[in-house]
Design an enzyme around this catalytic site. Structure first.
Site, mmCIF file in Angstrom:
data_model
loop_
_atom_site.group_PDB
_atom_site.id
_atom_site.type_symbol
_atom_site.label_atom_id
_atom_site.label_comp_id
_atom_site.label_asym_id
_atom_site.label_seq_id
_atom_site.Cartn_x
_atom_site.Cartn_y
_atom_site.Cartn_z
ATOM 1 N N ASN A 120 -57.795 -3.645 -25.808
ATOM 2 C CA ASN A 120 -56.537 -4.043 -25.195
ATOM 3 C C ASN A 120 -56.728 -5.342 -24.399
ATOM 4 O O ASN A 120 -57.378 -5.347 -23.355
ATOM 5 C CB ASN A 120 -56.038 -2.910 -24.288
ATOM 6 C CG ASN A 120 -54.667 -3.161 -23.724
ATOM 7 O OD1 ASN A 120 -54.314 -4.280 -23.344
ATOM 8 N ND2 ASN A 120 -53.872 -2.111 -23.645
ATOM 9 N N HIS A 136 -54.682 -7.002 -22.604
ATOM 10 C CA HIS A 136 -54.091 -6.935 -21.258
ATOM 11 C C HIS A 136 -55.070 -6.285 -20.274
ATOM 12 O O HIS A 136 -55.220 -6.738 -19.137
ATOM 13 C CB HIS A 136 -52.791 -6.140 -21.279
ATOM 14 C CG HIS A 136 -51.691 -6.774 -22.069
ATOM 15 N ND1 HIS A 136 -51.103 -7.963 -21.706
ATOM 16 C CD2 HIS A 136 -51.081 -6.384 -23.214
ATOM 17 C CE1 HIS A 136 -50.160 -8.278 -22.578
ATOM 18 N NE2 HIS A 136 -50.129 -7.331 -23.509
ATOM 19 N N ASP A 142 -59.679 4.925 -18.702
ATOM 20 C CA ASP A 142 -58.609 5.643 -19.366
ATOM 21 C C ASP A 142 -57.525 5.788 -18.319
ATOM 22 O O ASP A 142 -57.797 6.206 -17.184
ATOM 23 C CB ASP A 142 -59.045 7.006 -19.899
ATOM 24 C CG ASP A 142 -58.059 7.530 -20.933
ATOM 25 O OD1 ASP A 142 -57.746 6.789 -21.875
ATOM 26 O OD2 ASP A 142 -57.598 8.670 -20.792
ATOM 27 N N SER A 143 -56.346 5.389 -18.678
ATOM 28 C CA SER A 143 -55.287 5.351 -17.680
ATOM 29 C C SER A 143 -53.964 5.756 -18.301
ATOM 30 O O SER A 143 -53.803 5.754 -19.521
ATOM 31 C CB SER A 143 -55.182 3.949 -17.074
ATOM 32 O OG SER A 143 -55.026 2.976 -18.095
ATOM 33 N N PHE A 157 -47.394 -4.792 -18.501
ATOM 34 C CA PHE A 157 -47.390 -4.198 -19.837
ATOM 35 C C PHE A 157 -47.230 -2.694 -19.703
ATOM 36 O O PHE A 157 -47.158 -2.160 -18.604
ATOM 37 C CB PHE A 157 -48.665 -4.558 -20.610
ATOM 38 C CG PHE A 157 -49.945 -4.038 -19.993
ATOM 39 C CD1 PHE A 157 -50.543 -2.881 -20.461
ATOM 40 C CD2 PHE A 157 -50.554 -4.707 -18.940
ATOM 41 C CE1 PHE A 157 -51.721 -2.396 -19.897
ATOM 42 C CE2 PHE A 157 -51.725 -4.237 -18.372
ATOM 43 C CZ PHE A 157 -52.317 -3.075 -18.862
ATOM 44 N N GLY A 158 -47.159 -2.018 -20.828
ATOM 45 C CA GLY A 158 -47.050 -0.564 -20.804
ATOM 46 C C GLY A 158 -45.795 -0.105 -20.088
ATOM 47 O O GLY A 158 -44.688 -0.536 -20.401
ATOM 48 N N HIS A 173 -53.629 0.994 -9.843
ATOM 49 C CA HIS A 173 -54.524 2.136 -10.035
ATOM 50 C C HIS A 173 -55.878 1.680 -10.560
ATOM 51 O O HIS A 173 -56.917 2.224 -10.185
ATOM 52 C CB HIS A 173 -53.884 3.144 -10.983
ATOM 53 C CG HIS A 173 -53.337 2.559 -12.255
ATOM 54 N ND1 HIS A 173 -52.471 1.483 -12.276
ATOM 55 C CD2 HIS A 173 -53.533 2.896 -13.560
ATOM 56 C CE1 HIS A 173 -52.159 1.193 -13.520
ATOM 57 N NE2 HIS A 173 -52.791 2.021 -14.317
ATOM 58 N N ARG A 174 -55.886 0.645 -11.397
ATOM 59 C CA ARG A 174 -57.144 0.116 -11.942
ATOM 60 C C ARG A 174 -57.961 -0.557 -10.839
ATOM 61 O O ARG A 174 -59.172 -0.388 -10.755
ATOM 62 C CB ARG A 174 -56.824 -0.851 -13.086
ATOM 63 C CG ARG A 174 -58.008 -1.173 -13.970
ATOM 64 C CD ARG A 174 -57.549 -1.794 -15.293
ATOM 65 N NE ARG A 174 -56.946 -0.770 -16.151
ATOM 66 C CZ ARG A 174 -55.662 -0.748 -16.503
ATOM 67 N NH1 ARG A 174 -54.842 -1.695 -16.095
ATOM 68 N NH2 ARG A 174 -55.197 0.228 -17.260
#
Length: 198
Positions: free
Chosen positions: A9, A11, A70-71, A153-154, A181-182
């Site tokens: 990914n 992004h 993983d999110s 994104f997302g 969160h990342r």
């Protein structure tokens, strides 16, 4: 310190590079590591399991340090869905627009006070000797009634973090990357590295 990021990914790579630029890490993508065509099956039932599966697969193949995240989005009114299925909630993997529309449709008659949600990110670092470090970061917020903003994104354009009146997609990248969160998961992971003298 060279670390391979276990993601295709672009992004996520951009976000990880922006957040880790002061960590003293040389973050390389799977493509840069010669693994651009590798498909890793994420068959875990938790963010922790999937994050570890991805990082370990890269380390096993390359013998190098690997990092994976993983999110996803957890919506309380949907019993925590889409959760680990966030990227393929509407069926096809990575169809962001369809995923967002499915969430909005399922919440169509849900009042604002019950639209609580959170972004979750688990980041795992796996070493060549098989040992690992893992950290979880979360951002609490709510789901808007419509898409707002064209950044990110997302699910960014339907998620408004607590204490703000804009979505992640309406923030500039620096603001989002400071509180995402990342970013929170990486900050916790960095502290764990420091404790081990890395």
């Amino acid at each position: 310190m060279r670390i391979i990021a276990a993601t295709q990914n672009s992004h996520k790579i951009e976000e990880l590079n922006a957040i880790t630029k002061d960590f003293g890490m040389e973050l390389v993508s799977m493509k840069e590591a010669g693994l651009g065509s590798l498909e890793i099956e994420e068959n875990g039932t938790t963010f922790e399991e999937n994050s570890f599966i991805k990082a370990k697969a890269i380390t096993d193949l390359t013998g190098e340090l690997a990092i994976a995240d993983d999110s996803g989005l957890e919506v309380d009114a949907l019993s925590g869905a889409p959760g680990v299925h966030s990227a393929r909630f509407a069926g096809g993997h990575g169809n962001d627009a369809a995923n967002r529309q499915k969430v909005l449709q399922l919440l169509q008659n849900v009042p604002d006070e019950k639209r609580t949600a959170r972004f979750v990110c688990v980041i795992t670092l796996v070493r060549p000797d098989g040992t690992k470090l893992a950290a979880r970061g979360t951002v609490e917020g709510r789901i808007t009634e419509e898409e707002l903003g064209d950044g990110g994104f997302g699910y960014d354009c339907i998620f408004m973090p607590d204490g703000f009146d804009v979505t992640f997609a309406q923030m500039d990248a620096d603001q989002k990357n400071r509180m995402s969160h990342r970013a929170r998961a990486l900050a916790i992971l960095r502290e764990e590295w420091r404790k081990e003298g890395l």
